[in-house]
Design a protein around this motif. Sequence first.
Motif, PDB file in Angstrom:
ATOM      1  N   ILE A  47     -32.790  65.969  32.685  1.00 36.93           N
ATOM      2  CA  ILE A  47     -33.388  66.757  31.668  1.00 36.93           C
ATOM      3  C   ILE A  47     -33.167  68.117  31.852  1.00 36.93           C
ATOM      4  N   SER A  48     -32.473  68.426  31.900  1.00 41.20           N
ATOM      5  CA  SER A  48     -32.804  70.188  32.744  1.00 41.20           C
ATOM      6  C   SER A  48     -31.822  71.217  32.060  1.00 41.20           C
ATOM      7  N   VAL A  49     -32.843  71.994  30.976  1.00 35.43           N
ATOM      8  CA  VAL A  49     -32.453  73.095  30.389  1.00 35.43           C
ATOM      9  C   VAL A  49     -32.277  74.448  31.808  1.00 35.43           C
ATOM     10  N   SER A  50     -32.927  74.190  32.361  1.00 33.72           N
ATOM     11  CA  SER A  50     -32.889  75.435  33.396  1.00 33.72           C
ATOM     12  C   SER A  50     -31.656  74.825  34.012  1.00 33.72           C
ATOM     13  N   GLN A 118     -37.269  66.156  21.138  1.00 36.09           N
ATOM     14  CA  GLN A 118     -36.933  64.659  20.943  1.00 36.09           C
ATOM     15  C   GLN A 118     -37.123  63.793  21.673  1.00 36.09           C
ATOM     16  N   LEU A 119     -36.805  63.858  22.642  1.00 40.10           N
ATOM     17  CA  LEU A 119     -36.630  62.797  23.704  1.00 40.10           C
ATOM     18  C   LEU A 119     -38.136  62.503  23.514  1.00 40.10           C
ATOM     19  N   LEU A 122     -39.244  60.723  20.769  1.00 40.58           N
ATOM     20  CA  LEU A 122     -38.649  58.697  21.137  1.00 40.58           C
ATOM     21  C   LEU A 122     -39.674  58.688  22.385  1.00 40.58           C
ATOM     22  N   ARG A 123     -40.176  59.007  23.603  1.00 43.45           N
ATOM     23  CA  ARG A 123     -40.754  58.199  24.344  1.00 43.45           C
ATOM     24  C   ARG A 123     -41.672  57.487  24.224  1.00 43.45           C
ATOM     25  N   ALA A 124     -42.737  59.011  22.890  1.00 42.33           N
ATOM     26  CA  ALA A 124     -43.618  58.245  22.610  1.00 42.33           C
ATOM     27  C   ALA A 124     -44.110  57.201  21.242  1.00 42.33           C
ATOM     28  N   GLU A 125     -43.084  57.514  20.493  1.00 44.86           N
ATOM     29  CA  GLU A 125     -42.980  56.165  19.699  1.00 44.86           C
ATOM     30  C   GLU A 125     -42.506  54.749  19.851  1.00 44.86           C
ATOM     31  N   THR A 126     -41.564  55.412  20.897  1.00 48.02           N
ATOM     32  CA  THR A 126     -40.676  53.352  20.950  1.00 48.02           C
ATOM     33  C   THR A 126     -41.517  53.072  23.118  1.00 48.02           C
ATOM     34  N   MET A 127     -42.096  54.040  23.622  1.00 44.01           N
ATOM     35  CA  MET A 127     -42.947  53.397  25.188  1.00 44.01           C
ATOM     36  C   MET A 127     -41.431  53.513  25.930  1.00 44.01           C
ATOM     37  N   LEU A 128     -40.193  53.801  25.735  1.00 44.72           N
ATOM     38  CA  LEU A 128     -39.524  53.612  27.084  1.00 44.72           C
ATOM     39  C   LEU A 128     -40.229  53.785  28.019  1.00 44.72           C
ATOM     40  N   ALA A 129     -39.671  53.088  29.009  1.00 45.84           N
ATOM     41  CA  ALA A 129     -39.826  53.393  31.032  1.00 45.84           C
ATOM     42  C   ALA A 129     -38.439  53.474  31.107  1.00 45.84           C
ATOM     43  N   TYR A 130     -37.673  54.901  32.267  1.00 47.19           N
ATOM     44  CA  TYR A 130     -37.077  54.394  32.743  1.00 47.19           C
ATOM     45  C   TYR A 130     -37.153  55.481  34.163  1.00 47.19           C
ATOM     46  N   THR A 386     -28.948  65.730  28.945  1.00 46.27           N
ATOM     47  CA  THR A 386     -29.590  66.642  28.581  1.00 46.27           C
ATOM     48  C   THR A 386     -29.938  66.526  27.124  1.00 46.27           C
ATOM     49  N   MET A 387     -28.687  66.990  26.655  1.00 43.70           N
ATOM     50  CA  MET A 387     -29.037  67.054  25.020  1.00 43.70           C
ATOM     51  C   MET A 387     -28.760  65.530  24.255  1.00 43.70           C
ATOM     52  N   ALA A 388     -28.370  64.935  24.329  1.00 40.65           N
ATOM     53  CA  ALA A 388     -28.332  63.511  23.704  1.00 40.65           C
ATOM     54  C   ALA A 388     -29.345  62.864  22.696  1.00 40.65           C
TER      55      ALA A 388
END
Length: 411
Positions: A47-50, A118-119, A122-130, A386-388
């Motif tokens: 996830i590379s803004v840089s 946004q990611l 979303l992660r805080a809302e859903t607790m997705l682990a990837y 990164t942008m999804a």
Amino acid sequence: MKVIVLGAGVVGVTSAWYLAKAGHQVTVLDRQTAAGLETSFANGGQISVSHAEPWSNPRAPLRALAWMRREDAPLLFRPRWDATLLDWSLRFLRECTARRTRDNIRQIVTLALYSRRQLQALRAETMLAYDHLERGILHIYTDRREYATAMEAAAVMREFGCERRTVNVDECIAIEPALASVRQRLVGGDFTAADESGDAHRFTQQLAALCTARGVVFRYGVTVDRLSMVAGRVAGVIAAGELHQADAYVAALGSYTPLLLRLIGLRLPVYPAKGYSATFPLSADSIAPSVSLTDDGYKIVFSRLGQRLRIAGTAEFNGYNTDLNAVRCRALIERASELFPALRPADEPRFWCGLRPATPSNVPLIGRSTIPNLYLNTGHGTLGWTMACGSGAALADIISGRPPEPGFRFL
């Protein structure tokens, strides 16, 4: 509204998620047997803004010419008669001015920063682990001229809000101790602490499951043949002899989006850029990076995904060819061995290649097309992961009649 999303990669699935969250009735069509099985399957994991500097920049034309003689080149244009590639290449050259490069960096950073937020939400809302890590991304350099040039691009990114901090060799090793054995080769780096890494494939499949729980319908194994047009609007999707109808349609088929849309007269400046990756299982005594790295000179990234190391990068412009090139695969392994001589993988690497949908500017195409009920979410190039989330959230706003939050050049 009833919305059909074409494509179940990370961009299509995030589009479906945010559309469903906005209250729309969503169906996703994909030719594969599950979500995230093409370009989202084994990408670089960053996830590379840089990574906002586009391939098209003032240095690119001469470098691309020099690299044409190297089979393992970071950016490889294969000479071939291809009218679409010729048109795309001319547009690419037009984007290589300093002014256009600066504006494109601004567009990319703006959307990428929004998407990263946004990611995280979303992660805080859903607790997705990837296999995600929030340890930043370190860009490293072994060539002083390359380093000086990169510092100029980093300064531009900082102007637009990306905190890409210049670091010296000692700081590079403090951030990632696995680089200690190549201290003498490093000339410096830059570090973006807020950047992240993670497995896009796992994310996409888990989010697809959450979409299903929210009411999204996924139709897998369905190849889209064409769009049915009536009175200048999309009247339906013809897939496997069946007509699928909705109020609005989202084309998120990655590199294959222009092939479908040219059948109805839309010409998109999107061309496939083949990227490669190698994924190692790591042994318990491996000395491997735990911070995601970008080796800018070689255009290769390293991401730790649990007990795996993903090495990915390069761009090869060779049409829709998806054959693995042994030389380019070997180049990934050789560079990894140079930087991490004590890597000690537990097994042989798993090689992969995928077609990334690249625009000449690296700025994606998001928003409503010239056909009123057809929307685009494609052209993200190397930054689809990164942008999804930002692309999906913004597109859901547009389709819902709300102004999208980021100050991005939407269609």
